[in-house]
Design an enzyme around this catalytic site. Structure first.
Site, PDB file in Angstrom:
ATOM      1  N   GLN A 246      73.732  39.831  72.179  1.00 48.37           N
ATOM      2  CA  GLN A 246      74.382  40.300  73.398  1.00 48.37           C
ATOM      3  C   GLN A 246      75.899  40.294  73.236  1.00 48.37           C
ATOM      4  O   GLN A 246      76.449  39.745  72.273  1.00 48.37           O
ATOM      5  CB  GLN A 246      73.953  39.437  74.589  1.00 48.37           C
ATOM      6  CG  GLN A 246      72.454  39.515  74.864  1.00 48.37           C
ATOM      7  CD  GLN A 246      72.063  38.909  76.188  1.00 48.37           C
ATOM      8  OE1 GLN A 246      72.812  38.975  77.156  1.00 48.37           O
ATOM      9  NE2 GLN A 246      70.880  38.316  76.251  1.00 48.37           N
ATOM     10  N   LYS A 262      82.302  34.850  76.845  1.00 52.55           N
ATOM     11  CA  LYS A 262      81.068  35.444  77.360  1.00 52.55           C
ATOM     12  C   LYS A 262      81.307  35.818  78.818  1.00 52.55           C
ATOM     13  O   LYS A 262      81.743  34.984  79.612  1.00 52.55           O
ATOM     14  CB  LYS A 262      79.891  34.475  77.234  1.00 52.55           C
ATOM     15  CG  LYS A 262      79.454  34.269  75.781  1.00 52.55           C
ATOM     16  CD  LYS A 262      78.130  33.534  75.666  1.00 52.55           C
ATOM     17  CE  LYS A 262      77.707  33.413  74.212  1.00 52.55           C
ATOM     18  NZ  LYS A 262      76.391  32.725  74.065  1.00 52.55           N
ATOM     19  N   GLU A 283      72.307  36.517  78.967  1.00 47.37           N
ATOM     20  CA  GLU A 283      73.123  35.331  78.725  1.00 47.37           C
ATOM     21  C   GLU A 283      74.057  35.148  79.911  1.00 47.37           C
ATOM     22  O   GLU A 283      74.566  36.122  80.464  1.00 47.37           O
ATOM     23  CB  GLU A 283      73.918  35.469  77.421  1.00 47.37           C
ATOM     24  CG  GLU A 283      73.045  35.364  76.186  1.00 47.37           C
ATOM     25  CD  GLU A 283      73.857  35.197  74.914  1.00 47.37           C
ATOM     26  OE1 GLU A 283      75.083  35.439  74.959  1.00 47.37           O
ATOM     27  OE2 GLU A 283      73.274  34.826  73.889  1.00 47.37           O
ATOM     28  N   ALA A 367      85.866  26.838  72.850  1.00 52.43           N
ATOM     29  CA  ALA A 367      86.755  26.572  71.716  1.00 52.43           C
ATOM     30  C   ALA A 367      86.026  26.911  70.417  1.00 52.43           C
ATOM     31  O   ALA A 367      84.865  26.531  70.223  1.00 52.43           O
ATOM     32  CB  ALA A 367      87.195  25.116  71.726  1.00 52.43           C
ATOM     33  N   LEU A 369      85.107  26.721  66.473  1.00 49.79           N
ATOM     34  CA  LEU A 369      85.058  25.716  65.419  1.00 49.79           C
ATOM     35  C   LEU A 369      85.957  26.155  64.267  1.00 49.79           C
ATOM     36  O   LEU A 369      86.351  27.324  64.184  1.00 49.79           O
ATOM     37  CB  LEU A 369      83.619  25.534  64.947  1.00 49.79           C
ATOM     38  CG  LEU A 369      82.647  24.953  65.977  1.00 49.79           C
ATOM     39  CD1 LEU A 369      81.221  24.964  65.430  1.00 49.79           C
ATOM     40  CD2 LEU A 369      83.052  23.545  66.371  1.00 49.79           C
ATOM     41  N   ASP A 435      65.651  29.279  73.832  1.00 45.11           N
ATOM     42  CA  ASP A 435      66.158  30.152  72.768  1.00 45.11           C
ATOM     43  C   ASP A 435      66.780  29.372  71.614  1.00 45.11           C
ATOM     44  O   ASP A 435      67.758  29.809  71.020  1.00 45.11           O
ATOM     45  CB  ASP A 435      67.202  31.112  73.378  1.00 45.11           C
ATOM     46  CG  ASP A 435      67.563  32.255  72.439  1.00 45.11           C
ATOM     47  OD1 ASP A 435      66.676  32.715  71.702  1.00 45.11           O
ATOM     48  OD2 ASP A 435      68.730  32.670  72.429  1.00 45.11           O
ATOM     49  N   GLU A 440      72.910  24.281  63.540  1.00 41.08           N
ATOM     50  CA  GLU A 440      73.848  24.210  62.425  1.00 41.08           C
ATOM     51  C   GLU A 440      74.367  22.793  62.225  1.00 41.08           C
ATOM     52  O   GLU A 440      74.380  21.980  63.159  1.00 41.08           O
ATOM     53  CB  GLU A 440      75.034  25.163  62.657  1.00 41.08           C
ATOM     54  CG  GLU A 440      74.650  26.628  62.699  1.00 41.08           C
ATOM     55  CD  GLU A 440      75.859  27.535  62.842  1.00 41.08           C
ATOM     56  OE1 GLU A 440      77.005  27.068  62.625  1.00 41.08           O
ATOM     57  OE2 GLU A 440      75.673  28.714  63.179  1.00 41.08           O
ATOM     58  N   ASP A 455      75.447  28.006  71.309  1.00 37.79           N
ATOM     59  CA  ASP A 455      74.800  29.172  71.900  1.00 37.79           C
ATOM     60  C   ASP A 455      73.774  28.780  72.966  1.00 37.79           C
ATOM     61  O   ASP A 455      72.570  28.782  72.741  1.00 37.79           O
ATOM     62  CB  ASP A 455      74.131  30.008  70.808  1.00 37.79           C
ATOM     63  CG  ASP A 455      73.813  31.425  71.296  1.00 37.79           C
ATOM     64  OD1 ASP A 455      74.230  31.775  72.420  1.00 37.79           O
ATOM     65  OD2 ASP A 455      73.134  32.167  70.563  1.00 37.79           O
TER      66      ASP A 455
END
Length: 564
Positions: A246, A262, A283, A367, A369, A435, A440, A455
């Protein structure tokens, strides 16, 4: 005949005298009431009253609390009875309420009323403040070694030790250990950062504060500076971020900081259609904001700081973007709103535009990374990933003993990776996020580190229905951190109720001034889901012996008691 006339005149005189007497009594009564009422109010022009207004917060509190207790003891208004008290008039609740409605109330009284409200708010410690002062949110951390920091600033001596000719040349040019940039192309600020952390912008301090065990320290004052920075910094450029399903934009600031944007695509109180598949859901910008606050309340600190912001679609995106693919998707709606839709796999079309009102648009800014070239990350496929099919089921949905296989598979066969997944499952269940297909970690730390909870835009879609399958990892593995379990129990108590501290935490976001970030049904759902998680843990404890992973060995025995 004469007697009859005299009788009538006498009766008229008596009647007139009676009316006059009644009138005088009424006037006297109104006058007395006015005098008594005025005596109970702080005089507006009295020099003594001017000097009696308290000057400090403590004096304010003593004055207001004393008046409240006196009003409780006696319902009547009393004048001061001694010269010592002439400077301090008793202001009870009845008088204050009356004077709020009276347009003629003195400004000094109004100021004291306002001060009383502030004092009561300051004196009564909030649930959020009490929560963060609890020992479970102030656990001792292992002393961080040099390798436990994700990034560090190289000194001249470090650079010379590398033996690199280029770095030695840079050291000669920058003997004062400054990063200097004379370029102001594109509107970027001139950079004069030194090795002194005080010269670093908030985004750089955030990057340098990432450790092996958490993204940020909740007590770090830079956290507030970073969120303020995201909410107020001038936007220099906006381009569409590649990847993902999206629309999202990459925002740049003049001091080289960046944020992930977003946009708002639907009202806050809109609930996802129960017939819609999880991978086709919108989203939500407020979900990203709420996820950051919830993650912090659970004591995880694994979501990058996110803040809400009102931006101008025209001046802060359309007029400054260098992304031609994005700029071609702008249009003006029939009612005059400026809209765009970008290019992506889902919901990037004229049927699903992002529109301002007519220019103002709510967004979330997260913010960023550190760049992957500086801090590479590894993406892991979640063992409980959904099939993303309308007909097929994943293996964990078909096999109740699926966790036995996971426990024997690296990296879940040792270390804390399995209980890290349980933390993530609890977070996702509380906010109803289906979802979570990947997660990570930072490569530098190997398997001995935390999971990044990134996310979260598809969270908080439904409040009327819970999704029990999100808790499958916990139900099948029956394993959970002791610190997580104790915090969950703490948040289930009335004094620390999750919905209450979440409401208070979200109220700190700039967009809370427009409307609450989460509706009351969503906040109530948090309490309901928390109770479900605790029931699942209790069921596991009834059926298995080794459920709690004890990560509190350094926890003080004094605070070792579980909350009732």
């Amino acid at each position: 005949m004469v007697r009859q006339n005299i009788g009538r005149s006498t009766r008229s005189i008596y009647l007139a005298l009676a009316c006059l007497s009644l009138t005088l009594h009424l006037l006297l009564a109104f006058f007395c009431l006015s005098v008594l009422q005025t005596a109970c109010v702080l005089p507006a022009s009295s020099s003594s009253s001017s000097s009696s207004i308290p000057r400090t917060d403590t004096q304010h509190h003593q004055s207001v609390s004393h008046s409240s207790s006196s009003s409780d003891a006696s319902p009547s208004h009393k004048l001061p009875t001694s010269p010592q008290n002439n400077e301090h008039y008793k202001l009870n609740a009845t008088t204050l309420d009356h004077k709020r409605k009276d347009s003629g109330a003195s400004e000094k009284v109004k100021k004291m009323i306002g001060a009383g409200k502030v004092i009561q708010k300051v004196k009564g410690r909030s649930k959020l403040e009490t929560l963060f002062n609890h020992p479970l949110y102030n656990l001792p951390h292992p002393e961080l070694q040099e390798d436990d920091w994700l990034l560090r600033v190289k000194t001249n001596e470090d650079a010379r030790d590398t033996g690199s000719e280029d770095e030695e040349r840079d050291d000669a040019l920058n003997s004062d250990s400054e990063w200097q940039s004379a370029s102001r192309e594109g509107g970027y600020d001139k950079v004069t950062w030194t090795s002194d952390v005080e010269t670093h912008p908030p985004w750089l301090r955030f990057h340098l504060g990432i450790s092996r065990w958490e993204l940020y320290n909740r007590k770090d004052p830079n956290l507030a500076q970073l969120t303020h920075y995201l909410a107020t910094q001038r936007i220099l450029s906006a381009v569409q971020k590649t990847g993902g399903t999206q629309l999202k934009l990459l925002i740049s600031f003049p001091n080289y900081g960046q944020a992930l944007l977003k946009p708002m695509k639907q009202p806050r109180d809109a609930e996802t259609d129960v017939n819609l598949f999880y991978f086709s859901d919108f989203e939500r910008h407020n979900a990203e904001i709420a996820a950051f606050h919830l993650d912090r309340l659970l004591g995880f600190n694994r979501i990058p700081p996110v803040v809400g912001r009102l931006i101008n679609v025209t001046t802060e995106i359309r007029e400054i973007t260098t992304d031609h693919r994005l700029s071609r998707t702008f249009f003006t709606s029939p009612v005059g709103n400026v809209c765009f839709y970008g290019q992506c796999e889902y919901y990037c079309s004229t049927e699903h535009p992002v529109c301002g009102q007519p220019h103002a648009l709510e967004v979330s800014l997260a913010a960023m990374l550190p760049d992957l070239s500086l801090a590479p990350r590894r993406s892991w496929r979640s063992p409980w990933r959904r099939s993303y099919s309308r007909t097929k089921l994943a293996q964990w949905e078909r096999d109740p003993s699926y966790c036995d296989t996971v426990k024997q598979t690296p990296p879940y066969s040792h270390g804390t990776r399995l209980v890290d997944l349980m933390d993530m499952a609890v977070l996702d269940f509380l906010m109803s996020n289906m979802d979570r297909h990947h997660y990570e970690t930072f490569e530098k730390f190997g398997n001995e580190t935390f999971l990044l909870h990134l996310d979260n835009g598809r969270a908080f879609g439904r409040h009327s229905r819970d999704e029990p399958s999100i808790l499958a990892p916990l139900q099948q593995c029956c394993r959970i951190r002791r610190s997580t379990f104790l915090r969950l129990r703490l948040l289930s108590l009335p004094g620390f109720r999750l919905s209450d501290v979440m409401r208070e935490s979200l109220a700190q976001d700039p967009l809370a001034g427009v409307a609450p970030l989460l509706s009351e049904p969503h906040l109530s759902a948090l309490d309901r889901r928390l109770a479900t998680v605790l029931r699942v843990v209790q069921t596991c404890q009834d059926q298995h012996g080794d459920v709690i992973y004890d990560d509190l060995e350094a926890y003080d025995e004094e605070h070792n008691r579980q909350p009732d």
